[in-house]
Scaffold this motif. Structure first.
Motif, PDB file in Angstrom:
ATOM      1  N   ASN A  10      39.438  88.902 -34.634  1.00 36.43           N
ATOM      2  CA  ASN A  10      39.967  88.117 -33.516  1.00 36.43           C
ATOM      3  C   ASN A  10      39.235  88.473 -32.231  1.00 36.43           C
ATOM      4  OD1 ASN A  10      41.808  89.854 -31.643  1.00 36.43           O
ATOM      5  ND2 ASN A  10      42.426  90.492 -33.694  1.00 36.43           N
ATOM      6  N   VAL A  11      39.074  87.457 -31.399  1.00 36.47           N
ATOM      7  CA  VAL A  11      38.267  87.592 -30.182  1.00 36.47           C
ATOM      8  C   VAL A  11      39.046  87.065 -28.977  1.00 36.47           C
ATOM      9  CG1 VAL A  11      36.102  86.955 -29.039  1.00 36.47           C
ATOM     10  CG2 VAL A  11      36.156  87.260 -31.531  1.00 36.47           C
ATOM     11  N   PRO A  12      39.286  87.905 -27.976  1.00 41.87           N
ATOM     12  CA  PRO A  12      39.963  87.428 -26.759  1.00 41.87           C
ATOM     13  C   PRO A  12      38.999  86.605 -25.908  1.00 41.87           C
ATOM     14  CG  PRO A  12      39.346  89.736 -26.519  1.00 41.87           C
ATOM     15  CD  PRO A  12      38.963  89.346 -27.918  1.00 41.87           C
ATOM     16  N   LEU A  13      39.509  85.551 -25.332  1.00 39.92           N
ATOM     17  CA  LEU A  13      38.696  84.717 -24.446  1.00 39.92           C
ATOM     18  C   LEU A  13      39.087  85.008 -23.011  1.00 39.92           C
ATOM     19  CD1 LEU A  13      38.741  81.322 -26.402  1.00 39.92           C
ATOM     20  CD2 LEU A  13      37.017  83.135 -26.453  1.00 39.92           C
ATOM     21  N   VAL A  14      38.128  85.547 -22.262  1.00 37.14           N
ATOM     22  CA  VAL A  14      38.342  85.949 -20.871  1.00 37.14           C
ATOM     23  C   VAL A  14      37.254  85.301 -20.018  1.00 37.14           C
ATOM     24  CG1 VAL A  14      38.602  87.902 -19.299  1.00 37.14           C
ATOM     25  CG2 VAL A  14      39.203  88.163 -21.722  1.00 37.14           C
ATOM     26  N   PRO A  15      37.613  84.619 -18.942  1.00 41.62           N
ATOM     27  CA  PRO A  15      36.612  83.903 -18.140  1.00 41.62           C
ATOM     28  C   PRO A  15      35.430  84.758 -17.702  1.00 41.62           C
ATOM     29  CG  PRO A  15      38.817  83.282 -17.445  1.00 41.62           C
ATOM     30  CD  PRO A  15      38.986  84.401 -18.428  1.00 41.62           C
ATOM     31  N   GLU A  16      35.685  86.039 -17.407  1.00 45.18           N
ATOM     32  CA  GLU A  16      34.613  86.902 -16.899  1.00 45.18           C
ATOM     33  C   GLU A  16      33.704  87.458 -17.994  1.00 45.18           C
ATOM     34  OE1 GLU A  16      37.829  86.474 -14.146  1.00 45.18           O
ATOM     35  OE2 GLU A  16      37.851  87.298 -16.185  1.00 45.18           O
ATOM     36  N   VAL A  17      34.067  87.201 -19.257  1.00 41.98           N
ATOM     37  CA  VAL A  17      33.299  87.771 -20.382  1.00 41.98           C
ATOM     38  C   VAL A  17      32.718  86.646 -21.231  1.00 41.98           C
ATOM     39  CG1 VAL A  17      33.382  89.253 -22.411  1.00 41.98           C
ATOM     40  CG2 VAL A  17      34.810  89.787 -20.426  1.00 41.98           C
ATOM     41  N   GLN A  18      31.413  86.672 -21.389  1.00 40.08           N
ATOM     42  CA  GLN A  18      30.743  85.664 -22.211  1.00 40.08           C
ATOM     43  C   GLN A  18      31.161  85.812 -23.668  1.00 40.08           C
ATOM     44  OE1 GLN A  18      28.771  83.304 -21.011  1.00 40.08           O
ATOM     45  NE2 GLN A  18      28.095  82.411 -22.954  1.00 40.08           N
ATOM     46  N   PRO A  19      31.569  84.729 -24.327  1.00 37.87           N
ATOM     47  CA  PRO A  19      31.938  84.837 -25.744  1.00 37.87           C
ATOM     48  C   PRO A  19      30.746  85.315 -26.570  1.00 37.87           C
ATOM     49  CG  PRO A  19      32.571  82.704 -24.845  1.00 37.87           C
ATOM     50  CD  PRO A  19      31.689  83.360 -23.829  1.00 37.87           C
ATOM     51  N   PRO A  20      30.982  86.093 -27.621  1.00 35.77           N
ATOM     52  CA  PRO A  20      29.863  86.578 -28.432  1.00 35.77           C
ATOM     53  C   PRO A  20      29.109  85.427 -29.085  1.00 35.77           C
ATOM     54  CG  PRO A  20      31.985  87.095 -29.457  1.00 35.77           C
ATOM     55  CD  PRO A  20      32.281  86.600 -28.087  1.00 35.77           C
ATOM     56  N   ASP A  21      27.794  85.571 -29.185  1.00 33.48           N
ATOM     57  CA  ASP A  21      26.955  84.523 -29.785  1.00 33.48           C
ATOM     58  C   ASP A  21      27.390  84.202 -31.210  1.00 33.48           C
ATOM     59  OD1 ASP A  21      25.476  84.444 -27.458  1.00 33.48           O
ATOM     60  OD2 ASP A  21      23.949  85.841 -28.186  1.00 33.48           O
ATOM     61  N   GLU A  22      27.905  85.224 -31.894  1.00 32.29           N
ATOM     62  CA  GLU A  22      28.288  85.040 -33.299  1.00 32.29           C
ATOM     63  C   GLU A  22      29.334  83.943 -33.483  1.00 32.29           C
ATOM     64  OE1 GLU A  22      26.741  89.245 -32.965  1.00 32.29           O
ATOM     65  OE2 GLU A  22      27.976  87.893 -31.755  1.00 32.29           O
ATOM     66  N   LEU A  23      30.153  83.702 -32.449  1.00 31.54           N
ATOM     67  CA  LEU A  23      31.181  82.663 -32.542  1.00 31.54           C
ATOM     68  C   LEU A  23      30.578  81.281 -32.771  1.00 31.54           C
ATOM     69  CD1 LEU A  23      33.993  83.250 -29.882  1.00 31.54           C
ATOM     70  CD2 LEU A  23      34.219  83.135 -32.368  1.00 31.54           C
ATOM     71  N   PHE A  24      29.364  81.091 -32.291  1.00 34.14           N
ATOM     72  CA  PHE A  24      28.713  79.789 -32.387  1.00 34.14           C
ATOM     73  C   PHE A  24      27.733  79.734 -33.561  1.00 34.14           C
ATOM     74  CE2 PHE A  24      29.792  80.834 -28.007  1.00 34.14           C
ATOM     75  CZ  PHE A  24      30.626  79.775 -27.687  1.00 34.14           C
ATOM     76  N   GLU A  25      27.631  80.839 -34.287  1.00 38.56           N
ATOM     77  CA  GLU A  25      26.731  80.892 -35.450  1.00 38.56           C
ATOM     78  C   GLU A  25      27.464  80.622 -36.752  1.00 38.56           C
ATOM     79  OE1 GLU A  25      24.808  84.699 -35.341  1.00 38.56           O
ATOM     80  OE2 GLU A  25      24.000  84.388 -33.322  1.00 38.56           O
ATOM     81  N   VAL A  26      28.765  80.934 -36.796  1.00 44.19           N
ATOM     82  CA  VAL A  26      29.529  80.718 -38.021  1.00 44.19           C
ATOM     83  C   VAL A  26      30.040  79.281 -38.076  1.00 44.19           C
ATOM     84  CG1 VAL A  26      30.255  83.123 -38.190  1.00 44.19           C
ATOM     85  CG2 VAL A  26      31.683  81.499 -36.933  1.00 44.19           C
ATOM     86  N   SER A  27      30.487  78.866 -39.246  1.00 48.54           N
ATOM     87  CA  SER A  27      31.069  77.525 -39.391  1.00 48.54           C
ATOM     88  C   SER A  27      32.302  77.399 -38.501  1.00 48.54           C
ATOM     89  CB  SER A  27      31.452  77.286 -40.853  1.00 48.54           C
ATOM     90  OG  SER A  27      32.255  76.129 -40.973  1.00 48.54           O
ATOM     91  N   SER A  28      32.397  76.284 -37.816  1.00 53.40           N
ATOM     92  CA  SER A  28      33.550  76.060 -36.939  1.00 53.40           C
ATOM     93  C   SER A  28      34.854  75.989 -37.731  1.00 53.40           C
ATOM     94  CB  SER A  28      33.366  74.766 -36.138  1.00 53.40           C
ATOM     95  OG  SER A  28      33.232  73.656 -37.012  1.00 53.40           O
ATOM     96  N   LYS A  29      34.756  75.737 -39.051  1.00 48.38           N
ATOM     97  CA  LYS A  29      35.953  75.688 -39.901  1.00 48.38           C
ATOM     98  C   LYS A  29      36.588  77.062 -40.067  1.00 48.38           C
ATOM     99  CE  LYS A  29      34.388  71.739 -42.670  1.00 48.38           C
ATOM    100  NZ  LYS A  29      33.993  71.302 -44.031  1.00 48.38           N
ATOM    101  N   LYS A  30      35.791  78.109 -39.841  1.00 48.27           N
ATOM    102  CA  LYS A  30      36.317  79.466 -39.975  1.00 48.27           C
ATOM    103  C   LYS A  30      37.027  79.935 -38.707  1.00 48.27           C
ATOM    104  CE  LYS A  30      33.227  81.538 -43.389  1.00 48.27           C
ATOM    105  NZ  LYS A  30      32.402  82.725 -43.675  1.00 48.27           N
TER     106      LYS A  30
END
Length: 274
Positions: free
Chosen positions: A175-195
């Protein structure tokens, strides 16, 4: 049987792997001179010819046959041939199955390998729980690439309890917290969006939850963490990230963890990736 100076030879046979029978034999043998028996395990017995060979080999060395054969026809054949050849046998599971049948008031399944199946499920659950702990709260983004499910959302959207609940269902969850000041990890955009599963929540409810959290920590409810304007900013930011990922989103407002988890499980049963 063998003399005291010779190693007894025990054939352990099974219509599955035979680990259960071997363990019991070794435990029993350990009571005699440190358990110096020679154990010869033969797994996946599924025909008469294999049984004939084992019984004949045991007869030639004056050995003992210990078995966990649950297929009734094979078990009956083994007992018949062993008696004919005067080879002693020990049924490891039979007496316990008979006793349990009286308690359960139902016939046993008599399917080989069920113990191993249960063991495998248990260890998968333990592995999934350890995974959820290791990759909780975005502490190591490498877990995203290994996970079955990735939960994303702002703080206090039940990401951690959901991860643990799903882990008990043998899913590996990061699980990954989404915080405006922190760029989301690149890995989030590398895996299938279905996951990836996005979690959103009503701002009023989140405000209430965060205020209670601050009170529990002995902090003032006026902290930025529970500031309503800040909450709206976080929710807007998380919505933009989820749209960029293209993942399904669940509104967890007023939902119990179990309810949200079942929605996620249902998504996966209906064709989500594993």
């Amino acid at each position: 049987m063998s003399s005291q100076n010779e190693k007894p030879i025990i054939y352990v046979i099974s219509d599955s792997i035979g680990e259960t029978a071997e363990y019991v034999v070794r435990a029993a043998a350990s009571q005699f001179n440190g358990g110096t028996a020679e154990i010869r395990r033969i797994s996946y017995i599924d025909d008469h010819e294999s049984i004939d060979e084992v019984v004949q080999s045991a007869k030639e060395v004056n050995g003992l046959i210990a078995f966990t054969i649950v297929v009734a026809e094979l078990k009956e054949y083994l007992l018949k041939i062993a008696e004919k050849k005067q080879v002693k046998t020990v049924d490891i599971m039979g007496p316990m199955i008979d006793a349990l049948q009286g308690i359960y008031k139902m016939p046993p399944k008599m399917k080989p390998g069920l113990v191993r199946k249960l063991d495998d499920e248990y260890f998968r659950k333990v592995e999934a729980i350890e995974f959820a702990v290791k990759y909780d709260d975005g502490r190591d983004p490498r877990g995203i690439l290994k996970a079955d499910v990735i939960l994303v959302g702002v703080s206090r959207t039940s990401k951690t309890p959901l991860s643990m609940y799903l882990a008990h269902k043998r899913l590996k969850v990061a699980n990954v917290p989404l915080v405006p000041e922190v760029q989301p990890p690149d890995e989030l955009f590398e895996v299938s969006s279905k996951k990836v599963i996005g979690l959103k929540i009503n701002p009023d409810q989140l405000n209430s939850i965060r205020k209670e959290r601050l009170k529990a920590l002995g902090l003032t409810a006026q902290a930025n963490y529970a500031n309503y304007k800040r909450i709206l900013e976080e929710l807007e930011y998380s919505e933009r990230v989820m749209k960029k990922i293209g993942c399904p989103v669940i509104d967890v407002s007023s939902k119990a963890v179990e309810e949200t988890a079942n929605i996620i499980l249902d998504m996966f049963r209906k064709g989500g990736e594993r």
